[in-house]
Scaffold this active site. Structure first.
Site, PDB file in Angstrom:
ATOM      1  CG  ASN A   9      -1.895   1.206   1.501  1.00 29.75           C
ATOM      2  OD1 ASN A   9      -1.772   2.022   0.414  1.00 29.75           O
ATOM      3  ND2 ASN A   9      -2.440   1.489   2.488  1.00 29.75           N
ATOM      4  CE  LYS A  11      -0.036   3.438   4.400  1.00 26.87           C
ATOM      5  NZ  LYS A  11      -0.161   3.693   6.063  1.00 26.87           N
ATOM      6  CG  HIS A  95      -5.857   2.371   4.869  1.00 23.57           C
ATOM      7  ND1 HIS A  95      -5.216   3.292   5.922  1.00 23.57           N
ATOM      8  CD2 HIS A  95      -4.742   1.414   4.880  1.00 23.57           C
ATOM      9  CE1 HIS A  95      -4.069   2.935   6.245  1.00 23.57           C
ATOM     10  NE2 HIS A  95      -3.704   1.715   5.745  1.00 23.57           N
ATOM     11  CD  GLU A  97      -2.878   5.793   6.409  1.00 23.63           C
ATOM     12  OE1 GLU A  97      -2.842   5.899   5.243  1.00 23.63           O
ATOM     13  OE2 GLU A  97      -1.855   5.544   7.191  1.00 23.63           O
ATOM     14  CD  GLU A 167      -3.712  -2.111   7.056  1.00 24.52           C
ATOM     15  OE1 GLU A 167      -2.919  -2.306   6.553  1.00 24.52           O
ATOM     16  OE2 GLU A 167      -4.214  -0.844   6.906  1.00 24.52           O
ATOM     17  N   GLY A 173       2.232   2.832  10.602  1.00 22.48           N
ATOM     18  CA  GLY A 173       2.764   3.953  10.396  1.00 22.48           C
ATOM     19  C   GLY A 173       3.498   4.462  12.004  1.00 22.48           C
ATOM     20  CB  SER A 212       4.444  -1.661  11.610  1.00 24.86           C
ATOM     21  OG  SER A 212       3.998  -0.347  11.376  1.00 24.86           O
TER      22      SER A 212
HETATM   23  C1  3PY Z   1       0.870   0.317   7.071  1.00 20.22           C
HETATM   24  O1  3PY Z   1       1.521  -0.950   7.236  1.00 20.22           O
HETATM   25  O2  3PY Z   1       1.429   1.353   7.585  1.00 20.22           O
HETATM   26  C2  3PY Z   1      -0.238   0.312   6.644  1.00 20.22           C
HETATM   27  O3  3PY Z   1      -0.970   1.082   6.820  1.00 20.22           O
HETATM   28  C3  3PY Z   1      -0.623  -0.784   5.518  1.00 20.22           C
HETATM   29  O4  3PY Z   1      -1.898  -0.563   4.837  1.00 20.22           O
END
Ligand code: 3PY
Length: 250
Positions: A9, A11, A95, A97, A167, A173, A212
């Protein structure tokens, strides 16, 4: 029985030239890998070039969002039909975010899941609890609600073509990762919810871990019974680190 799906991903990262450079390197690094699905989620601007860059390889391309209408007066939006037409195979939806910064609700995400399926692509539905949920003992409840609402009115037949990405928001992050045992416990709870919705089809459904995942922790996370791949943020930006995760999933 289930095939691991390792998806990057990116982003809001990478120009077209950077995308093509990374994918060209990645293709070479993973060309002999079998038995793992390899996907890269790229920003809208890079999708077309990304699809061309991976043509004929074992790497496929995902979009990171979509609007749930096939066309019309929705200034600035991109439809499932448009993504399908350029060769996108997966769409990352819900997601954290997008839930946090763009106020996406479970009901809106559910519309997107249906629109992506109707266009013949695979939704990757992200779910996950915040730190305050985990600390208050609400992890299972939050994930159950996001799964049930996100997959509302989906049939068992359709569910076969849906990927869930668990997640934990506190691990995105931040460099923090759920321990393999914590992740497995939540993946199992999610599979139990899927079983109550879709019966035996739940055993076929891929549940990725995200938050992560990196080369150093991928193998032990992927060794867990209910973890069927990863959705990878930062470590997907470089071909070498992403390829190491792919190799850990073989
Ligand atoms: C991350 O690993 O930071 C993610 O948000 C993966 O989607």
């Amino acid at each position: 029985m289930r095939t691991n799906v390792i998806a990057g991903n990116w982003k809001m990262n990478k120009t077209n030239a950077e995308a093509v450079e990374m994918l060209t390197e990645l293709k070479g690094l993973v060309k002999d890998v079998e038995g793992v699905k390899i996907v890269i989620g790229a920003p809208f601007t890079a999708l077309s070039d990304a699809v061309k860059a991976v043509e004929g390889s074992n790497v496929e391309i995902a979009a990171e969002n979509v609007y749930p209408k096939s066309s019309g007066a929705y200034t600035g939006e991109v439809s499932p039909t448009m993504l399908k037409a350029i060769g996108v195979k997966y769409v990352i939806l819900g997601h954290s975010e997008r839930r946090e910064y763009f106020c996406e609700t479970d009901a809106f995400i559910n519309e997107k899941v249906k629109a992506v399926l109707a266009a013949g692509m695979t939704p990757i539905l992200c779910v996950g609890e915040k730190l305050e949920d985990r600390e208050a003992g609400r992890t299972a409840q939050v994930n159950e609600t996001q799964v049930r609402e996100g997959l509302k009115d989906i049939t068992a037949e359709e569910a076969k073509n849906i990927i869930i990405a668990y997640e934990p928001v506190w691990a995105i992050g931040t460099g923090k990762t759920a321990t393999p045992e914590m992740a497995q416990e939540t993946h199992k709870e999610i599979r139990d919810v899927l079983r109550s919705m879709f019966g035996a089809v739940a055993e076929e459904m891929v549940i990725q871990y995200g938050g992560s995942m990196k080369p150093e922790n991928a193998a032990e996370l992927l060794a867990q019974a209910d973890i069927d791949g990863g959705l990878i943020g930062g470590a997907s930006l470089e071909a070498a680190s992403f390829a190491k995760i792919v190799l850990a999933a073989k």
